[in-house]
Motif scaffolding. Structure first.
Motif, PDB file in Angstrom:
ATOM      1  N   THR A  40       0.799  -1.232   0.000  1.00  0.00           N
ATOM      2  CA  THR A  40       0.000   0.000   0.000  1.00  0.00           C
ATOM      3  C   THR A  40       0.828   1.277   0.000  1.00  0.00           C
ATOM      4  OG1 THR A  40      -0.150  -0.064   2.420  1.00  0.00           O
ATOM      5  CG2 THR A  40      -1.922  -1.147   1.174  1.00  0.00           C
ATOM      6  N   ARG A  41       2.110   1.196   0.370  1.00  0.00           N
ATOM      7  CA  ARG A  41       2.932   2.412   0.453  1.00  0.00           C
ATOM      8  C   ARG A  41       4.275   2.180  -0.237  1.00  0.00           C
ATOM      9  NH1 ARG A  41       1.455   6.474   4.146  1.00  0.00           N
ATOM     10  NH2 ARG A  41      -0.369   5.965   5.391  1.00  0.00           N
ATOM     11  N   TRP A  42       4.742   3.239  -0.880  1.00  0.00           N
ATOM     12  CA  TRP A  42       6.056   3.194  -1.513  1.00  0.00           C
ATOM     13  C   TRP A  42       7.148   3.285  -0.451  1.00  0.00           C
ATOM     14  CZ3 TRP A  42       6.895   2.530  -6.705  1.00  0.00           C
ATOM     15  CH2 TRP A  42       5.813   2.729  -7.570  1.00  0.00           C
ATOM     16  N   GLU A  43       8.154   2.430  -0.577  1.00  0.00           N
ATOM     17  CA  GLU A  43       9.377   2.540   0.218  1.00  0.00           C
ATOM     18  C   GLU A  43      10.538   2.445  -0.761  1.00  0.00           C
ATOM     19  OE1 GLU A  43       9.657  -0.034   3.546  1.00  0.00           O
ATOM     20  OE2 GLU A  43       7.784   0.680   4.462  1.00  0.00           O
ATOM     21  N   LEU A  44      11.270   3.543  -0.915  1.00  0.00           N
ATOM     22  CA  LEU A  44      12.257   3.672  -1.982  1.00  0.00           C
ATOM     23  C   LEU A  44      13.671   3.467  -1.463  1.00  0.00           C
ATOM     24  CD1 LEU A  44      10.770   6.982  -3.464  1.00  0.00           C
ATOM     25  CD2 LEU A  44      10.068   4.636  -3.958  1.00  0.00           C
ATOM     26  N   ASP A  45      14.499   2.777  -2.268  1.00  0.00           N
ATOM     27  CA  ASP A  45      15.912   2.719  -1.936  1.00  0.00           C
ATOM     28  C   ASP A  45      16.578   4.005  -2.414  1.00  0.00           C
ATOM     29  OD1 ASP A  45      16.431   2.467  -4.706  1.00  0.00           O
ATOM     30  OD2 ASP A  45      16.436   0.280  -4.591  1.00  0.00           O
ATOM     31  N   ASP A  46      17.862   4.149  -2.165  1.00  0.00           N
ATOM     32  CA  ASP A  46      18.551   5.404  -2.481  1.00  0.00           C
ATOM     33  C   ASP A  46      18.508   5.720  -3.966  1.00  0.00           C
ATOM     34  OD1 ASP A  46      19.112   5.703   0.171  1.00  0.00           O
ATOM     35  OD2 ASP A  46      21.182   4.968   0.037  1.00  0.00           O
ATOM     36  N   VAL A  47      18.662   4.701  -4.822  1.00  0.00           N
ATOM     37  CA  VAL A  47      18.660   4.922  -6.274  1.00  0.00           C
ATOM     38  C   VAL A  47      17.293   5.418  -6.733  1.00  0.00           C
ATOM     39  CG1 VAL A  47      18.878   3.806  -8.524  1.00  0.00           C
ATOM     40  CG2 VAL A  47      20.477   3.219  -6.675  1.00  0.00           C
ATOM     41  N   GLN A  48      16.241   4.782  -6.240  1.00  0.00           N
ATOM     42  CA  GLN A  48      14.889   5.197  -6.620  1.00  0.00           C
ATOM     43  C   GLN A  48      14.580   6.611  -6.136  1.00  0.00           C
ATOM     44  OE1 GLN A  48      12.977   1.857  -4.698  1.00  0.00           O
ATOM     45  NE2 GLN A  48      12.368   0.981  -6.673  1.00  0.00           N
ATOM     46  N   ALA A  49      14.954   6.916  -4.890  1.00  0.00           N
ATOM     47  CA  ALA A  49      14.698   8.254  -4.349  1.00  0.00           C
ATOM     48  C   ALA A  49      15.446   9.315  -5.142  1.00  0.00           C
ATOM     49  CB  ALA A  49      15.091   8.303  -2.878  1.00  0.00           C
ATOM     50  N   ASP A  50      16.699   9.029  -5.514  1.00  0.00           N
ATOM     51  CA  ASP A  50      17.482   9.995  -6.293  1.00  0.00           C
ATOM     52  C   ASP A  50      16.885  10.196  -7.676  1.00  0.00           C
ATOM     53  OD1 ASP A  50      19.259  10.532  -4.276  1.00  0.00           O
ATOM     54  OD2 ASP A  50      20.764   9.073  -4.946  1.00  0.00           O
ATOM     55  N   ALA A  51      16.320   9.140  -8.246  1.00  0.00           N
ATOM     56  CA  ALA A  51      15.691   9.272  -9.562  1.00  0.00           C
ATOM     57  C   ALA A  51      14.493  10.214  -9.495  1.00  0.00           C
ATOM     58  CB  ALA A  51      15.263   7.893 -10.065  1.00  0.00           C
ATOM     59  N   VAL A  52      13.715  10.129  -8.416  1.00  0.00           N
ATOM     60  CA  VAL A  52      12.578  11.034  -8.243  1.00  0.00           C
ATOM     61  C   VAL A  52      13.076  12.467  -8.039  1.00  0.00           C
ATOM     62  CG1 VAL A  52      10.595  11.601  -6.794  1.00  0.00           C
ATOM     63  CG2 VAL A  52      11.111   9.211  -7.315  1.00  0.00           C
TER      64      VAL A  52
END
Length: 359
Positions: free
Chosen positions: A35-47
Motif C-alpha cells: 500500500t505504500r512506496w518505500e524507496l531505496d537510495d537509487v529510486q529516491a534519487d531518480a525522483v
C-alpha cells in the motif's frame, strides 16, 4: 534506510500526489498487497532528479503530509522549522500549529492526568510547562487563539525519534479548561487542558485518557451516578459520571422502577473509534439502551437522539440486542414525539411516582 513519498514531500515541498505520479511513471504500480512506496537510495534519487527545484521555488512552504504518514521529527523541523523540544510547535514558515503527543512519557509532568481521546470524540491536550502554573504564553497562547487566527492544528503522535501525523484539528467549545495537575516535582499546579476536535483526522491513532477505555464492550452492575454542580468547561471524564441533580434523580428513580419490574439495570461500556462511550443505562432483558436528559426542550431531545442511536448501533455491532430509549422528566412537544417515533426510538417519561412508556 528506505525513503517514503512523505519524506520526499517535505524535502521537495511538493504534494505527494505529484510524487506518486512520477513513481508510477518510473516504476509502474505497486505490487498487489503493498500500500505504500518505500524507496531505496537509487529510486529516491531518480525522483529527486525528475522533480528538482530551485531554492526560490521552495517558498512559500505548503503542507504536504497525509494522515498516517510517519517521518523523523528532525525531517519535520528541517522542512518547517519551529521549536525542536516543544510539544507545541509554531513554525514561521507556515500558519499551521504542530502538536506532538507522547502517551505515557509525559505522566511525570502531570500531562497524563487528562490528556487523551474522549468519549465525545474530542482530544484533550495538556499545555506547555513542566513546573509551576501553566500560562498563556508562546505555544499555549498560539493554541488557545488558533481558531480565532485561522491556524490549522496538526496533531502528531511520537514514538522514539519518529512522529506520525494524526490529522487536522481545531479547538472545541470551550477551547480549554484550567485543571489541577502535578508538575515534575509532584506539586499541584494549574494546568491548561485544551479541547481539540477533529477536522480531518484518524482519531483511533490517539490513546484514550481513561484506563477504562482500553476495555472491550462490557456490561457491569449499574449504580446511580454521582450528583454535582455542573461546571462549564470541565473535561468529561467517563469514570466520574457526574450529572446535574434533576437528571441524577431521574436516572435513580428510573433504575429503581426497572428493578421493580424484575429487570436488571446495567452499565454498558462501548468501544468507539479508540475511546469508550457509555449510555446512561442498559437493560439486558429488554435490550433498552437509555439516554436520559434533564429537560424535554428541543436541544436536549435532539442531542439525546444522536447519542442513543450511536449507542444502539455500537451495541448491535457487539452482538447485543439494542432498543434505543430516550428518558425525559416530562413529555416533549408533539413534533419531537413524532420524530422519536419515526426514528424508532422509544420515549419514556416520568408519570407521577412511576414512568410511562410511549411507543
Amino acid at each position: 534506510m528506505s525513503t517514503t513519498p512523505a519524506q520526499l514531500s517535505l524535502e521537495l515541498n511538493l504534494n505527494q500526489k505529484r510524487i506518486r505520479t512520477e513513481l508510477r511513471k518510473l516504476y509502474g504500480t505497486l505490487p498487489q498487497g503493498v500500500t505504500r512506496w518505500e524507496l531505496d537510495d537509487v529510486q529516491a534519487d531518480a525522483v529527486r532528479a525528475r522533480l528538482v527545484r530551485r531554492p526560490e521555488d521552495l517558498s512559500p512552504r505548503i503542507w504536504t503530509l497525509e494522515i498516517g504518514d510517519t517521518v523523523q521529527r528532525h525531517q519535520l523541523h528541517a522542512a518547517y522549522g519551529g521549536q525542536q523540544q516543544s510539544g507545541i510547535i509554531t513554525p514561521k514558515s507556515v500558519r499551521d500549529i504542530l502538536v506532538v503527543t507522547h502517551p505515557g512519557r509525559g505522566d511525570r509532568h502531570g500531562y497524563g492526568e487528562y490528556e487523551g481521546l474522549q468519549a465525545d470524540g474530542s482530544f484533550l491536550y495538556t499545555g506547555e510547562g513542566q513546573y509551576g502554573n501553566q500560562r498563556f504564553v508562546r505555544g499555549n497562547r498560539a493554541l488557545r487563539d488558533a481558531a480565532q487566527n485561522d491556524r490549522p492544528i496538526r496533531v502528531f503522535t511520537k514514538r522514539g525519534t519518529e512522529v506520525t501525523y494524526v490529522g487536522e484539528f481545531t479547538t472545541g467549545e470551550p477551547a480549554y479548561s484550567v485543571e489541577k495537575i502535578r508538575d515534575s516535582d509532584w506539586t499541584l499546579r494549574d494546568g491548561i487542558i485544551f479541547k481539540l476536535v477533529p477536522v480531518d483526522a484518524d482519531t483511533e491513532a490517539l490513546g484514550p485518557a481513561s484506563p477504562i477505555a482500553t476495555e472491550e464492550h462490557q456490561a457491569t452492575e449499574w449504580t446511580a451516578p454521582e450528583t454535582s454542580a455542573y461546571v462549564v468547561g470541565a473535561p468529561s471524564v467517563i469514570a466520574d459520571r457526574e450529572v446535574p441533580r434533576i437528571e441524577f434523580e431521574l436516572q435513580r428513580d428510573f433504575g429503581n422502577w426497572i428493578k421493580g419490574r424484575g429487570e436488571t439495570p446495567q452499565r454498558l461500556r462501548l468501544r468507539a473509534s479508540g475511546a469508550t462511550i457509555e449510555p446512561d443505562m442498559y437493560v439486558e432483558e429488554s435490550g433498552w439502551i437509555i439516554e436520559a436528559k434533564k429537560s424535554p426542550a428541543r436541544e436536549y431531545v435532539r442531542t439525546a437522539i444522536g447519542q442513543v442511536l450511536d449507542y444502539a448501533l455500537l451495541a448491535r455491532e457487539s452482538g447485543r440486542s439494542a432498543v434505543p430509549v430516550v428518558l425525559l422528566p416530562s413529555r416533549p412537544v408533539a413534533h419531537l414525539e413524532r420524530l422519536l417515533s419515526e426514528l424508532g426510538i422509544t420515549l419514556i417519561v416520568r408519570d407521577g411516582t412511576g414512568f410511562e412508556i410511549i411507543e
